[in-house]
Motif scaffolding. Sequence first.
Motif, PDB file in Angstrom:
ATOM      1  N   GLN A 298       0.818  -1.214   0.000  1.00 43.42           N
ATOM      2  CA  GLN A 298       0.000   0.000   0.000  1.00 43.42           C
ATOM      3  C   GLN A 298       0.852   1.265   0.000  1.00 43.42           C
ATOM      4  O   GLN A 298       0.406   2.331  -0.429  1.00 43.42           O
ATOM      5  CB  GLN A 298      -0.936   0.004   1.215  1.00 43.42           C
ATOM      6  N   LEU A 299       2.097   1.186   0.470  1.00 42.27           N
ATOM      7  CA  LEU A 299       3.048   2.293   0.401  1.00 42.27           C
ATOM      8  C   LEU A 299       4.145   1.929  -0.601  1.00 42.27           C
ATOM      9  O   LEU A 299       4.279   0.779  -1.010  1.00 42.27           O
ATOM     10  CB  LEU A 299       3.649   2.566   1.778  1.00 42.27           C
ATOM     11  N   SER A 300       4.951   2.912  -1.002  1.00 45.09           N
ATOM     12  CA  SER A 300       6.042   2.616  -1.932  1.00 45.09           C
ATOM     13  C   SER A 300       6.988   1.598  -1.297  1.00 45.09           C
ATOM     14  O   SER A 300       7.247   1.640  -0.088  1.00 45.09           O
ATOM     15  CB  SER A 300       6.801   3.896  -2.303  1.00 45.09           C
ATOM     16  N   TYR A 301       7.495   0.676  -2.115  1.00 48.73           N
ATOM     17  CA  TYR A 301       8.301  -0.410  -1.560  1.00 48.73           C
ATOM     18  C   TYR A 301       9.317  -0.895  -2.588  1.00 48.73           C
ATOM     19  O   TYR A 301       9.177  -0.699  -3.798  1.00 48.73           O
ATOM     20  CB  TYR A 301       7.413  -1.583  -1.118  1.00 48.73           C
ATOM     21  N   PHE A 330      11.248   9.401   6.993  1.00 48.93           N
ATOM     22  CA  PHE A 330       9.916   9.015   6.508  1.00 48.93           C
ATOM     23  C   PHE A 330       9.866   8.775   4.997  1.00 48.93           C
ATOM     24  O   PHE A 330       8.889   8.226   4.488  1.00 48.93           O
ATOM     25  CB  PHE A 330       8.890  10.096   6.875  1.00 48.93           C
ATOM     26  N   ASP A 331      10.899   9.193   4.266  1.00 49.46           N
ATOM     27  CA  ASP A 331      10.933   8.954   2.819  1.00 49.46           C
ATOM     28  C   ASP A 331      11.450   7.565   2.463  1.00 49.46           C
ATOM     29  O   ASP A 331      11.571   7.236   1.276  1.00 49.46           O
ATOM     30  CB  ASP A 331      11.809  10.010   2.130  1.00 49.46           C
ATOM     31  N   THR A 332      11.742   6.756   3.468  1.00 50.93           N
ATOM     32  CA  THR A 332      12.244   5.405   3.226  1.00 50.93           C
ATOM     33  C   THR A 332      11.133   4.510   2.691  1.00 50.93           C
ATOM     34  O   THR A 332      10.075   4.386   3.314  1.00 50.93           O
ATOM     35  CB  THR A 332      12.786   4.788   4.529  1.00 50.93           C
ATOM     36  N   PRO A 333      11.327   3.871   1.553  1.00 47.74           N
ATOM     37  CA  PRO A 333      10.325   2.892   1.100  1.00 47.74           C
ATOM     38  C   PRO A 333      10.425   1.621   1.930  1.00 47.74           C
ATOM     39  O   PRO A 333      11.464   1.319   2.523  1.00 47.74           O
ATOM     40  CB  PRO A 333      10.713   2.640  -0.355  1.00 47.74           C
ATOM     41  N   ARG A 334       9.349   0.895   1.977  1.00 50.30           N
ATOM     42  CA  ARG A 334       9.392  -0.403   2.636  1.00 50.30           C
ATOM     43  C   ARG A 334      10.305  -1.364   1.877  1.00 50.30           C
ATOM     44  O   ARG A 334      10.473  -1.247   0.660  1.00 50.30           O
ATOM     45  CB  ARG A 334       7.996  -1.022   2.700  1.00 50.30           C
ATOM     46  N   LEU A 335      10.845  -2.326   2.602  1.00 51.04           N
ATOM     47  CA  LEU A 335      11.575  -3.428   2.001  1.00 51.04           C
ATOM     48  C   LEU A 335      10.727  -4.681   2.197  1.00 51.04           C
ATOM     49  O   LEU A 335      10.540  -5.143   3.324  1.00 51.04           O
ATOM     50  CB  LEU A 335      12.948  -3.601   2.648  1.00 51.04           C
ATOM     51  N   VAL A 336      10.178  -5.222   1.113  1.00 49.82           N
ATOM     52  CA  VAL A 336       9.239  -6.340   1.175  1.00 49.82           C
ATOM     53  C   VAL A 336       9.936  -7.616   0.697  1.00 49.82           C
ATOM     54  O   VAL A 336      10.357  -7.703  -0.464  1.00 49.82           O
ATOM     55  CB  VAL A 336       7.988  -6.071   0.318  1.00 49.82           C
ATOM     56  N   PHE A 382      11.680  -0.806  -7.391  1.00 48.34           N
ATOM     57  CA  PHE A 382      12.665  -1.668  -8.046  1.00 48.34           C
ATOM     58  C   PHE A 382      12.802  -2.911  -7.179  1.00 48.34           C
ATOM     59  O   PHE A 382      12.236  -2.988  -6.087  1.00 48.34           O
ATOM     60  CB  PHE A 382      14.014  -0.962  -8.235  1.00 48.34           C
ATOM     61  N   SER A 383      13.521  -3.908  -7.680  1.00 46.78           N
ATOM     62  CA  SER A 383      13.750  -5.115  -6.891  1.00 46.78           C
ATOM     63  C   SER A 383      15.231  -5.241  -6.572  1.00 46.78           C
ATOM     64  O   SER A 383      16.079  -4.596  -7.201  1.00 46.78           O
ATOM     65  CB  SER A 383      13.254  -6.357  -7.625  1.00 46.78           C
ATOM     66  N   VAL A 384      15.535  -6.093  -5.582  1.00 54.58           N
ATOM     67  CA  VAL A 384      16.918  -6.297  -5.143  1.00 54.58           C
ATOM     68  C   VAL A 384      17.204  -7.793  -5.108  1.00 54.58           C
ATOM     69  O   VAL A 384      16.410  -8.576  -4.574  1.00 54.58           O
ATOM     70  CB  VAL A 384      17.160  -5.701  -3.745  1.00 54.58           C
ATOM     71  N   CYS A 385      18.337  -8.184  -5.696  1.00 55.47           N
ATOM     72  CA  CYS A 385      18.811  -9.572  -5.622  1.00 55.47           C
ATOM     73  C   CYS A 385      20.322  -9.519  -5.422  1.00 55.47           C
ATOM     74  O   CYS A 385      21.078  -9.466  -6.396  1.00 55.47           O
ATOM     75  CB  CYS A 385      18.446 -10.346  -6.889  1.00 55.47           C
ATOM     76  N   LEU A 440      18.702   4.470  -6.766  1.00 59.52           N
ATOM     77  CA  LEU A 440      17.410   4.187  -7.377  1.00 59.52           C
ATOM     78  C   LEU A 440      16.237   4.718  -6.537  1.00 59.52           C
ATOM     79  O   LEU A 440      15.157   4.956  -7.075  1.00 59.52           O
ATOM     80  CB  LEU A 440      17.242   2.676  -7.588  1.00 59.52           C
ATOM     81  N   ILE A 441      16.454   4.903  -5.241  1.00 57.44           N
ATOM     82  CA  ILE A 441      15.389   5.458  -4.402  1.00 57.44           C
ATOM     83  C   ILE A 441      15.255   6.961  -4.604  1.00 57.44           C
ATOM     84  O   ILE A 441      14.148   7.490  -4.750  1.00 57.44           O
ATOM     85  CB  ILE A 441      15.653   5.146  -2.909  1.00 57.44           C
ATOM     86  N   THR A 442      16.378   7.651  -4.634  1.00 60.35           N
ATOM     87  CA  THR A 442      16.347   9.117  -4.591  1.00 60.35           C
ATOM     88  C   THR A 442      16.358   9.774  -5.968  1.00 60.35           C
ATOM     89  O   THR A 442      15.926  10.925  -6.096  1.00 60.35           O
ATOM     90  CB  THR A 442      17.555   9.641  -3.780  1.00 60.35           C
ATOM     91  N   ASP A 443      16.852   9.073  -6.981  1.00 56.01           N
ATOM     92  CA  ASP A 443      16.933   9.672  -8.318  1.00 56.01           C
ATOM     93  C   ASP A 443      15.795   9.110  -9.173  1.00 56.01           C
ATOM     94  O   ASP A 443      15.958   8.116  -9.890  1.00 56.01           O
ATOM     95  CB  ASP A 443      18.298   9.364  -8.939  1.00 56.01           C
ATOM     96  N   ASP A 444      14.637   9.747  -9.112  1.00 54.67           N
ATOM     97  CA  ASP A 444      13.466   9.268  -9.843  1.00 54.67           C
ATOM     98  C   ASP A 444      13.711   9.240 -11.352  1.00 54.67           C
ATOM     99  O   ASP A 444      13.277   8.295 -12.043  1.00 54.67           O
ATOM    100  CB  ASP A 444      12.253  10.152  -9.548  1.00 54.67           C
TER     101      ASP A 444
END
Length: 499
Positions: A298-301, A330-336, A382-385, A440-444
Amino acid sequence: MSAENVIYFDVSDVVEFARSNDRLSGIQRVSIEIIKYLSQVQGGENLRLICYHPLFRRMLWFSAEPFDASYVYDQAEFCRHFCIDYRAAGVRRLRDHLKKRYKSSLKRAFHGWRLRLRNALDHGRTFERLKIIQKRSRRFEAKPANAFEVSFETGDRVFITGATWGDLFRKYVDALTEAKRKVGIEVSLFVHDLIPLACPEHVVDNVPEQFSDWISRMSGLVDLFLVNSEATRRDLERFMRTYTERATPIRVVPLAHEFLLPESRNREGGQAPAKFFDPERHGFNGRRLRADVLNAAQLSYVLVVGTIESRKNVWTLATVWQEVHRRLGFDTPRLVFAGKHGWLKGPFDDFLQGTGSLNGYIRIVDRPDDFELAYLYKRCLFSVCVSYYEGWGLPIGESLWFGRPVVASNVSSMPEVGGPLVEYADPYDPRSILDACLKLITDDDHREAMARRIRREDLRRWSDVAEGIWQALTASIGPEGGQGAAPVVSVSAMARPSR
């Protein structure tokens, strides 16, 4: 290969896996996707599914007919086709089900007889739907009608796609060895990775020893190894040079980026509920999703897909996210994290417990199905691996398929999957992972430019993989056991064959 020869597609590990899993994982998903394509274009008597049956303890073959392009994995149906019992997630005995629902002993007795009768009338579907386990049925004591005895002929080929190692499959390998000696069958093996040998610190018990013994024995049995990446080929060649005396031919057939979705249907087989149901917010392709999936998204992740285990570098990634939160607040996206719980992840669990899952900024979606994964892929930033090691790296390609950028490790096979489309990091350097993620989080603009470039690429499909495997299996085998003049063949993972 003559028209009369048969290719036996081994599904032994998928059958064993399905007995206790209602979701397929990486290697099993690969096997099913290849079977689906080959059964569609090369089906009939020339393609049969073979397995060392865990209940009958011998080789049997089954028709590949049910596995057409629209096939959807369902644990109960799959196990019924292969005549095996199964333990679904959340299974319970009838008495436990009745105790949970009814306080009165009279009601428990009445509903117990009612459910037994209903289950008998609908041939076991009532207990399957309620996930009620029974004692093994007597129908498994004799070979059922849809299972056939294996009778090899000269020129037949056995293609093994999974790991047939361990005590359960020892007699199976013995039988294949005997058939090769007596009849002259040809055996090919798809090696997905050498994880137990390349990084034994991330596996448990005596797995490295078992795996080493299996690979050594298979090196003397198989006529051709297939591998999914140049990195896996190098690992396998290194092992054979060191521990075996035979240089078995190897062919590289890269896996796909494509993420195939089955036909949309809900768990009851009907249409998705219409009342208050918004397909854009509550589902994917008309499929109603679980609340915890919707809640996590529901929030950016940022998304991490795969079994949650030490090899996936999950503890390092969690501590990196703690630094991301310290910097961005508070600008931190969730890590799912989306996947089943694995092993050797004690430090990761301790971190989540000690930080309250990083104050809720880290979430876990347990065992998502394909629709839920697609929903999460499509909507992530984005995704992380950043695994320490992969034989291929399905989540990297799948994220690219949905047009989303990826931060991936720069080791083993992962650069082959991502090519120039991925932001790379050193999995052993937390600062490298931090810098790539923060970028990738901060540079849209940079992130979305990557996404646009990804969407322009013609990514590799499962039909390409199946065609490559079929060509490898049906190519002529030379007199010295080699495949033509070039025993090692490579195909670029980022390129698709010309039509």
